[in-house]
Design an enzyme around this catalytic site. Structure first.
Site, short mmCIF file in Angstrom:
data_model
loop_
_atom_site.label_atom_id
_atom_site.label_comp_id
_atom_site.label_asym_id
_atom_site.label_seq_id
_atom_site.Cartn_x
_atom_site.Cartn_y
_atom_site.Cartn_z
N LYS A 225 0.93 -1.35 -0.06
CA LYS A 225 -0.06 -0.01 0.21
C LYS A 225 0.98 1.13 0.12
O LYS A 225 2.03 1.44 0.16
CB LYS A 225 -0.87 -0.09 1.27
CG LYS A 225 -2.08 -0.77 0.85
CD LYS A 225 -3.28 -0.89 1.80
CE LYS A 225 -4.63 -1.64 1.48
NZ LYS A 225 -5.40 -1.89 2.54
N ARG A 259 -3.83 -9.99 5.06
CA ARG A 259 -4.16 -10.11 3.60
C ARG A 259 -3.24 -9.55 2.77
O ARG A 259 -2.49 -8.34 2.93
CB ARG A 259 -5.40 -9.09 3.64
CG ARG A 259 -5.88 -8.89 2.16
CD ARG A 259 -7.22 -7.97 2.01
NE ARG A 259 -7.77 -7.83 0.93
CZ ARG A 259 -7.15 -7.13 -0.09
NH1 ARG A 259 -6.28 -6.14 0.21
NH2 ARG A 259 -7.76 -6.71 -1.46
C1 8Y4 Z 1 -1.15 -1.18 -3.74
C2 8Y4 Z 1 -1.80 -2.60 -3.51
C3 8Y4 Z 1 -1.62 -0.04 -3.21
C4 8Y4 Z 1 -3.06 -2.58 -2.99
C5 8Y4 Z 1 -3.08 -0.26 -2.83
C6 8Y4 Z 1 -3.63 -1.51 -2.50
C7 8Y4 Z 1 -8.26 -4.08 2.54
C8 8Y4 Z 1 -9.32 -4.79 2.10
C9 8Y4 Z 1 -8.52 -3.77 0.31
C10 8Y4 Z 1 -7.74 -4.07 3.70
C11 8Y4 Z 1 -9.66 -5.51 4.03
C12 8Y4 Z 1 -5.60 -2.47 -1.63
C13 8Y4 Z 1 -10.54 -5.33 -0.24
C14 8Y4 Z 1 -7.00 -1.89 -1.48
N1 8Y4 Z 1 -7.80 -3.36 1.34
N2 8Y4 Z 1 -9.98 -5.60 2.66
N3 8Y4 Z 1 -9.47 -4.59 0.60
N4 8Y4 Z 1 -8.63 -4.68 4.51
N5 8Y4 Z 1 -10.43 -6.44 4.89
N6 8Y4 Z 1 -5.01 -1.26 -2.24
O1 8Y4 Z 1 -6.87 -3.48 4.29
O2 8Y4 Z 1 -5.28 -3.47 -1.45
S1 8Y4 Z 1 -8.17 -3.23 -1.51
#
Ligand code: 8Y4
Length: 284
Positions: A225, A259
């Site tokens: 992230k 996750r």
């Molecule tokens: C790079 C990679 C930059 C991924 C941003 C992202 C969460 C979630 C997401 C979380 C739960 C994401 C569906 C966003 N994040 N569900 N979901 N907790 N429970 N962004 O933190 O991965 S999606």
């Protein structure tokens, strides 16, 4: 905890692998899409690799929650996610987590054998609470500031981020219990990156243990992230080690589910961290 027909002991932390089935997902670059068609075999191979690497959950999402992402129609989300649920259910021994806020998808995925509902909107959408309740599945309630991913990163503000996230989650737990959820079906997530500045995210990780006040399992999603990118000044494809550092901290602070995109690396880090933290119990 019971995830459909599968019981998992959350006394040791579990890894959840991320499977994006959106064409515009920026982390995996829409790799399961070819000329706008989902490649089911490719998605299944990715899920199988994560299961083989030690993931106990596969989190399947068909709505991009990235800030500014296009909204997807309900039918589009169902068409993306349900075939993948069906294939993984038929071929892999993992708990299928459904990353959705859409009531109909909750219902239909549960009917196909999904084991967990992961809702970044904490069942706030019309009909979501009742739909989730009827599935009898566990639900992860996540905190997000702002009404939707499209606006959540517009100048996030908190007087006390930890207290405000706890207050929100406590309210959502109370609402769920009021409509008939047993607390044994709920888990909580501070929602890293969802309406939070870098400092908010760092504080929520440094003080993660305070979220244990509800006595519910905690899910943590920091993988690749922006918070990692901001600290290290690195693009999304160079955030593995930074992400793994957050995994060590989350496990030391008692998170139950992690996750991630990088399952094999995370499984090693979780096992090593857990071995140190549990040495007095003579396990391993
Ligand atoms: C790079 C990679 C930059 C991924 C941003 C992202 C969460 C979630 C997401 C979380 C739960 C994401 C569906 C966003 N994040 N569900 N979901 N907790 N429970 N962004 O933190 O991965 S999606």
């Amino acid at each position: 905890m019971q995830f459909g027909d599968r019981a998992l002991d959350l006394n040791r932390p579990r890894v959840m692998g991320i499977l994006n089935v959106t064409p515009d997902s920026f982390s995996d670059g829409g790799s399961y899409y070819q000329s706008d068609r989902l490649d089911l075999d490719k998605a299944l191979r990715q899920a199988a690799a994560m299961a083989e690497a030690g993931a106990d959950f596969i989190d399947i999402g068909g709505e991009s929650t990235r800030p500014g992402a296009a909204e997807v129609s309900e039918q589009q989300e169902l068409d993306r996610v349900l075939p993948v649920v069906e294939r993984i259910r038929a071929e892999l021994d993992v708990v299928i987590s459904i990353d959705t806020s859409t009531p109909r998808l909750m219902t239909e995925a549960a009917a196909l054998g999904a084991g967990l509902i992961n809702d970044v909107r904490a069942l706030a959408r019309d009909g979501a609470m009742q739909a989730a309740l009827a599935t009898e599945l566990p639900v992860c309630l996540m905190h997000m500031q702002g009404a939707s991913p499209s606006t959540m990163q517009d100048a996030p503000h908190y007087d006390d981020v930890v207290e405000e996230v706890c207050h929100f989650l406590g309210q959502r737990v109370a609402s769920c219990v009021q409509v008939g959820f047993d607390k044994s079906r709920l888990m909580l997530d501070p929602g890293y990156g969802f309406g939070k500045s870098l400092n908010h995210n760092l504080r929520l990780l440094n003080r993660l243990e305070e979220l244990h006040r509800f006595g519910l399992p905690l899910l943590v999603g920091t993988s690749r992230k922006t918070m990692v990118g901001q600290v290290l000044d690195k693009p999304v494809d160079q955030r593995l080690y930074g992400s793994l550092a957050t995994v060590v901290i989350a496990v030391m602070k008692g998170a139950q589910i992690i996750r991630v995109h990088d399952v094999a690396e995370t499984v090693d880090v979780v096992r090593m961290t857990q071995a140190v933290c549990q040495e007095h119990k003579g396990e391993i």
